[in-house]
Design a protein around this motif. Structure first.
Motif, PDB file in Angstrom:
ATOM      1  N   TRP A  55      97.266 -30.042  25.898  1.00 47.14           N
ATOM      2  CA  TRP A  55      96.843 -29.762  24.402  1.00 47.14           C
ATOM      3  C   TRP A  55      97.290 -29.994  23.108  1.00 47.14           C
ATOM      4  O   TRP A  55      96.135 -30.286  22.316  1.00 47.14           O
ATOM      5  CB  TRP A  55      97.896 -27.662  24.794  1.00 47.14           C
ATOM      6  N   ALA A  56      98.158 -30.984  23.084  1.00 47.39           N
ATOM      7  CA  ALA A  56      99.167 -31.084  22.041  1.00 47.39           C
ATOM      8  C   ALA A  56      98.542 -32.097  21.151  1.00 47.39           C
ATOM      9  O   ALA A  56      97.953 -32.962  20.630  1.00 47.39           O
ATOM     10  CB  ALA A  56     100.593 -31.675  22.159  1.00 47.39           C
ATOM     11  N   VAL A  72     105.365 -27.085  20.391  1.00 49.57           N
ATOM     12  CA  VAL A  72     103.863 -26.535  21.267  1.00 49.57           C
ATOM     13  C   VAL A  72     104.593 -28.144  22.685  1.00 49.57           C
ATOM     14  O   VAL A  72     104.829 -27.781  23.491  1.00 49.57           O
ATOM     15  CB  VAL A  72     102.718 -27.158  21.428  1.00 49.57           C
ATOM     16  N   MET A  73     104.802 -29.487  22.275  1.00 53.00           N
ATOM     17  CA  MET A  73     105.445 -30.998  23.121  1.00 53.00           C
ATOM     18  C   MET A  73     106.584 -29.975  22.943  1.00 53.00           C
ATOM     19  O   MET A  73     107.158 -30.511  24.595  1.00 53.00           O
ATOM     20  CB  MET A  73     104.864 -31.662  22.035  1.00 53.00           C
ATOM     21  N   PHE A  82     108.066 -27.684  22.745  1.00 56.33           N
ATOM     22  CA  PHE A  82     108.495 -26.699  24.602  1.00 56.33           C
ATOM     23  C   PHE A  82     108.246 -26.677  25.867  1.00 56.33           C
ATOM     24  O   PHE A  82     108.811 -26.429  26.863  1.00 56.33           O
ATOM     25  CB  PHE A  82     107.912 -25.290  23.925  1.00 56.33           C
ATOM     26  N   GLY A  83     107.413 -28.237  25.676  1.00 57.59           N
ATOM     27  CA  GLY A  83     106.885 -28.774  27.188  1.00 57.59           C
ATOM     28  C   GLY A  83     107.868 -29.555  27.597  1.00 57.59           C
ATOM     29  O   GLY A  83     108.105 -29.422  28.712  1.00 57.59           O
ATOM     30  N   ILE A  86     102.367 -27.372  15.291  1.00 54.22           N
ATOM     31  CA  ILE A  86     102.049 -27.212  16.047  1.00 54.22           C
ATOM     32  C   ILE A  86     101.904 -28.053  17.264  1.00 54.22           C
ATOM     33  O   ILE A  86     102.798 -27.496  18.332  1.00 54.22           O
ATOM     34  CB  ILE A  86     101.027 -25.771  16.140  1.00 54.22           C
ATOM     35  N   ALA A  87     101.443 -28.517  17.275  1.00 51.97           N
ATOM     36  CA  ALA A  87     100.726 -30.073  18.142  1.00 51.97           C
ATOM     37  C   ALA A  87     102.191 -29.634  19.148  1.00 51.97           C
ATOM     38  O   ALA A  87     102.685 -30.080  19.684  1.00 51.97           O
ATOM     39  CB  ALA A  87      99.414 -30.005  18.532  1.00 51.97           C
ATOM     40  N   ASP A  92     105.045 -28.160  31.255  1.00 54.08           N
ATOM     41  CA  ASP A  92     104.405 -29.396  29.977  1.00 54.08           C
ATOM     42  C   ASP A  92     104.393 -30.170  30.577  1.00 54.08           C
ATOM     43  O   ASP A  92     103.606 -30.360  28.909  1.00 54.08           O
ATOM     44  CB  ASP A  92     106.031 -30.586  31.478  1.00 54.08           C
ATOM     45  N   ASN A 112      97.148 -28.365  12.104  1.00 53.39           N
ATOM     46  CA  ASN A 112      97.468 -28.021  13.774  1.00 53.39           C
ATOM     47  C   ASN A 112      98.120 -28.655  13.753  1.00 53.39           C
ATOM     48  O   ASN A 112      99.522 -28.907  15.724  1.00 53.39           O
ATOM     49  CB  ASN A 112      96.733 -28.186  14.311  1.00 53.39           C
ATOM     50  N   ALA A 124     101.575 -28.351  27.967  1.00 51.38           N
ATOM     51  CA  ALA A 124     101.807 -29.067  26.555  1.00 51.38           C
ATOM     52  C   ALA A 124     100.963 -30.551  26.058  1.00 51.38           C
ATOM     53  O   ALA A 124     100.953 -30.335  24.934  1.00 51.38           O
ATOM     54  CB  ALA A 124     103.201 -29.052  26.050  1.00 51.38           C
TER      55      ALA A 124
END
Length: 360
Positions: free
Chosen positions: A90-91, A164-165, A167-168, A160-161, A84, A157, A87
């Motif tokens: 990175w985001a 990803v968030m 998913f976290g 995509i970010a 988490d 991006n 994510a």
């Protein structure tokens, strides 16, 4: 600890830390990313925070190891604090810390969808179903805005970010549900003989697990090979020091203490304040501008979280005082069914400790 022996100033101060410090960590992650690669940032933060917390537990005389609890703490730490947080970090390279915090609040959606044993109760409750619909509507608002930005070429991006968030937050949900159901599970005869580790020891193991996972990831991706500690200015070290001391150690300690002296449902209200704090800091202290759609999305999501937890909150003693100024009945701790993360294990541990003290 009796509430009569606790000063109002201490309670208010602890709430201020949990509300505002935890909310500000999104902003300081965004600042720290100017100088630290994502996995290096997580590596330094959780290795140091976990080591400090483990040292504190050792000095307090807490037992630091039993195989059962450490194995569970490692799995939970991997899901909650590594996947988490990775994510989140990175985001925040691509989207505002405000948007990240709002998506974090929307984790309540996944608790409703993934908590299979509670499907009948959840989907049979009108407030929860309405909250679920509103939550998705709020997330769609944020995604729609980012899709428009992507099509205009402002940032390729950001969508995509956001994925990803999401998913976290799902990983956070899975880890929290695992915590909940392993806690509720009837212990075996062998498990009853094992004294459970203090919740702060478990958290220290979780932080250390996350720190190790971030470190391995940073080595594999080559972030450490290209990172220079000497190139980080004082401001960068200040940001990561704040995340370690204020975000991971002080705020969590206040959170643990509040759960001992205040109802868990009341303490869980931090989840509503943190995104507002992050939104404010992002607007006034970063280059990202908070839009009207983001504010609307936040409002919709926070209302949805309230609805999805309404069955918990409606019988809280604070709400009973508001509804009728009568003598309060003794508050009975409710079994944790909330979608608010991190309440379950800590509150249950504290309740068991109080029962043991009463018996002795």
């Amino acid at each position: 600890m009796s509430l009569d022996k606790v000063s109002k100033f201490s309670i208010v101060s602890a709430y201020a830390v949990v509300y505002f410090v935890w909310g500000s960590t999104y902003f300081f992650i965004e600042k720290a990313l100017h100088w630290f690669p994502p996995f290096v940032l997580g590596s330094i933060r959780f290795i140091i925070a976990g080591s400090v917390l483990m040292t504190y537990c050792y000095l307090k005389g807490y037992k630091l190891f039993n195989k059962r609890d450490v194995e569970r703490a490692v799995l939970i730490g991997f899901l909650l604090l590594f996947v988490d947080m990775a994510a989140v970090i990175w985001a925040e390279q691509y989207i505002s810390s405000a948007i990240v915090s709002i998506l974090g609040a929307a984790a309540a959606i996944w608790f409703v969808l993934l908590d299979k044993p509670k499907w009948k109760a959840n989907f049979g409750s009108i407030p929860i179903v309405l909250g679920l619909i509103l939550g998705f509507a709020g997330v769609v608002m944020l995604f729609g805005e980012q899709l428009v930005n992507s099509e205009s070429g402002s940032d390729s991006n950001n969508v995509i970010a956001m994925l990803v968030m999401i998913f976290g937050t799902i990983a956070w949900t899975v880890g929290s549900l695992y915590t909940k159901y392993t806690q509720d599970k009837k212990p075996s005869t062998e498990d009853r003989k094992i004294k459970p580790l203090n919740v702060m020891v478990k958290t220290a193991w979780q932080m250390v697990t996350a720190g190790v996972a971030f470190t391995v990831s940073a080595l594999i991706t080559g972030e450490y090979s290209t990172f220079s500690f000497a190139n980080v200015p004082l401001e960068g070290w200040g940001s990561i020091t704040y995340l370690i001391t204020m975000g991971s150690i002080l705020a969590f300690s206040c959170y643990i203490w509040l759960l001992q002296v205040r109802p868990a449902t009341e303490v869980s209200t931090y989840a509503y304040v943190n995104p507002v704090v992050a939104l404010f800091l992002a607007h006034f202290f970063t280059q990202h501008k908070v839009t009207a759609l983001q504010i609307l999305g936040l409002t919709v999501i926070l209302v949805s979280v309230l609805l999805m937890n309404w069955n918990l909150y409606k019988d809280n003693r604070t709400f009973r005082v508001i509804r009728a100024r009568k003598k309060l009945k003794r508050f009975k701790y409710m079994a944790p069914k909330s979608s608010i993360p991190r309440i379950v294990e800590v509150a249950d541990f504290n309740e068991r400790e109080k029962q043991k003290q009463n018996k002795s």
